[in-house]
Design a protein around this motif. Sequence first.
Motif, PDB file in Angstrom:
ATOM      1  N   THR A  45      31.694  48.306  53.996  1.00  0.00           N
ATOM      2  CA  THR A  45      31.459  48.977  52.709  1.00  0.00           C
ATOM      3  C   THR A  45      32.736  49.577  52.156  1.00  0.00           C
ATOM      4  O   THR A  45      33.058  49.472  50.970  1.00  0.00           O
ATOM      5  N   ILE A  46      33.505  50.209  53.036  1.00  0.00           N
ATOM      6  CA  ILE A  46      34.770  50.835  52.611  1.00  0.00           C
ATOM      7  C   ILE A  46      35.766  49.774  52.149  1.00  0.00           C
ATOM      8  O   ILE A  46      36.513  49.971  51.187  1.00  0.00           O
ATOM      9  N   VAL A  47      35.803  48.625  52.830  1.00  0.00           N
ATOM     10  CA  VAL A  47      36.712  47.537  52.430  1.00  0.00           C
ATOM     11  C   VAL A  47      36.415  47.101  51.006  1.00  0.00           C
ATOM     12  O   VAL A  47      37.313  46.944  50.174  1.00  0.00           O
ATOM     13  N   GLN A  48      35.128  46.902  50.711  1.00  0.00           N
ATOM     14  CA  GLN A  48      34.767  46.476  49.364  1.00  0.00           C
ATOM     15  C   GLN A  48      35.139  47.539  48.329  1.00  0.00           C
ATOM     16  O   GLN A  48      35.677  47.230  47.260  1.00  0.00           O
ATOM     17  N   ALA A  49      34.865  48.799  48.675  1.00  0.00           N
ATOM     18  CA  ALA A  49      35.201  49.882  47.745  1.00  0.00           C
ATOM     19  C   ALA A  49      36.703  49.979  47.535  1.00  0.00           C
ATOM     20  O   ALA A  49      37.182  50.220  46.421  1.00  0.00           O
ATOM     21  N   GLU A  50      37.477  49.795  48.613  1.00  0.00           N
ATOM     22  CA  GLU A  50      38.938  49.879  48.513  1.00  0.00           C
ATOM     23  C   GLU A  50      39.487  48.751  47.654  1.00  0.00           C
ATOM     24  O   GLU A  50      40.403  48.951  46.855  1.00  0.00           O
ATOM     25  N   ARG A  51      38.924  47.543  47.791  1.00  0.00           N
ATOM     26  CA  ARG A  51      39.386  46.427  46.961  1.00  0.00           C
ATOM     27  C   ARG A  51      39.128  46.704  45.480  1.00  0.00           C
ATOM     28  O   ARG A  51      39.970  46.420  44.629  1.00  0.00           O
ATOM     29  N   GLN A  52      37.939  47.237  45.184  1.00  0.00           N
ATOM     30  CA  GLN A  52      37.634  47.569  43.794  1.00  0.00           C
ATOM     31  C   GLN A  52      38.574  48.645  43.262  1.00  0.00           C
ATOM     32  O   GLN A  52      39.027  48.590  42.123  1.00  0.00           O
ATOM     33  N   ARG A  53      38.868  49.647  44.127  1.00  0.00           N
ATOM     34  CA  ARG A  53      39.765  50.719  43.702  1.00  0.00           C
ATOM     35  C   ARG A  53      41.165  50.183  43.423  1.00  0.00           C
ATOM     36  O   ARG A  53      41.802  50.538  42.439  1.00  0.00           O
ATOM     37  N   GLU A  54      41.665  49.301  44.319  1.00  0.00           N
ATOM     38  CA  GLU A  54      43.001  48.725  44.132  1.00  0.00           C
ATOM     39  C   GLU A  54      43.062  47.886  42.856  1.00  0.00           C
ATOM     40  O   GLU A  54      44.055  47.919  42.125  1.00  0.00           O
ATOM     41  N   GLN A  55      41.975  47.111  42.584  1.00  0.00           N
ATOM     42  CA  GLN A  55      41.964  46.288  41.380  1.00  0.00           C
ATOM     43  C   GLN A  55      41.980  47.165  40.129  1.00  0.00           C
ATOM     44  O   GLN A  55      42.691  46.870  39.164  1.00  0.00           O
ATOM     45  N   ALA A  56      41.196  48.266  40.174  1.00  0.00           N
ATOM     46  CA  ALA A  56      41.177  49.182  39.033  1.00  0.00           C
ATOM     47  C   ALA A  56      42.547  49.818  38.830  1.00  0.00           C
ATOM     48  O   ALA A  56      43.009  50.009  37.704  1.00  0.00           O
TER      49      ALA A  56
END
Length: 430
Positions: free
Chosen positions: A402-413
């Motif tokens: 879950t954290i990996v997915q959230a981190e990827r979204q944060r990095e993309q943003a």
Amino acid sequence: MTGKGSVNHNSRKFHAKNTDPKRSYWNVEYCNQDIREVYHELFDEALDRYNSKQTRKDRKIEDYYEKIRSGKQEKPFHEIILQIGDKDNMGATTKEGQMAARILDEYMKDFQRRNPTLRVFSAHLHMDEATPHLHIDFVPYTTGSKRGLDTRVSLKQALSALGFKGGTRMETELNQWVAAEKQQLASIMLDHGIEWEQKGTHEKHLSLLDFEKQERAKEVAALEEQKADLEEHNATMQEVNEKWLDHLKNIEQDISSARESWKEADKKAEQAKKNVAQYEKKLTEIAPMVKEMERFAEKYSADPEEVLPEAGTLETGKSYREKKAKPLIKKIVTVLRSVYRAYFDLSRRFNDIQRSYERAGNKVNSLTTRVEELWNENRMLRENLEDFERVKEALGHDTVKTIVQAERQREQALKEQKRAQRRKMDRGAR
């Protein structure tokens, strides 16, 4: 009121929804010490005395803090929260709220002297919420105990040492102490011209329905507190997961890069070894040729008088020169020219091969050193990866995913935000 306690929330390592970060600089931090340090300070000597008396290894205590934290008899620490009034009459941004903050500050500065068996390690005055309030976290302890450690955690005994003796079920040591602390706060309030309105002390008899409603309201408040604790725990775990996620990504990238570099270096080293073998073979083939040329040169290096044939009895000088001397000299010149060309070509080839051999040898040595470095890097990276795998097992694979997915979204943003800023700067420059 008393609460479960959240040091990370109190010190504002994360902000809840009901805080205003713009006013956080108004907050006051009286102390914020690591609780493990406090446990070492209070209990290490008693722990050594206790362990020295134990004859069985399984009775010894390695970490007293972990024993209390994982046990059910005592809490590692306790927290009280004090507030004067509410947002309607003591709002944090009003002059009344500022007065409330001064009263709480005065109360706090005398708390430890008044309660020596309650070791305060974290205390914060919050001004960035609706109403000023004070969080005090402490470790209750007793000395001279006859069971377990002679100095140990005990709320009941710590309050008893302060003079609060338990009586009925409602008159516990904790209830008596809380009432005394409220009176202490009320006394300071009165010095500032504020009287304590003791709500709820003269309530009329409640009907059964009203009583049940009141009890349900208490349950809802308790559930709200549990929800806040879970949100805090989740925020803390997310912070830890993000840290280890970044660490894991760096480790995986380093391992992948190291593996590719190692494979490439291994291929180059193998090719260099083959080249060296080829050069050694060529040198072996050339060596006999060089020896043969040396013998040939030696053969034609004799004295000309020994090489030239003798003249016949009635042979004229002209005839001797044309028929014997000139053909022989011509033959010798031709051979010498051929030998010189062959020697020059062979010498050049030998030097080229020698230089190639030396370069290949240096390359092999360099690649060998690089392979050793990559092996060492790979070993260290594997150790780091094993450590992270342990953390991932402790936190749970689903949580990490879950954290990996959230981190990827944060990095993309974040990338989109930076690109937008660059485009804005470019337009401003034009």
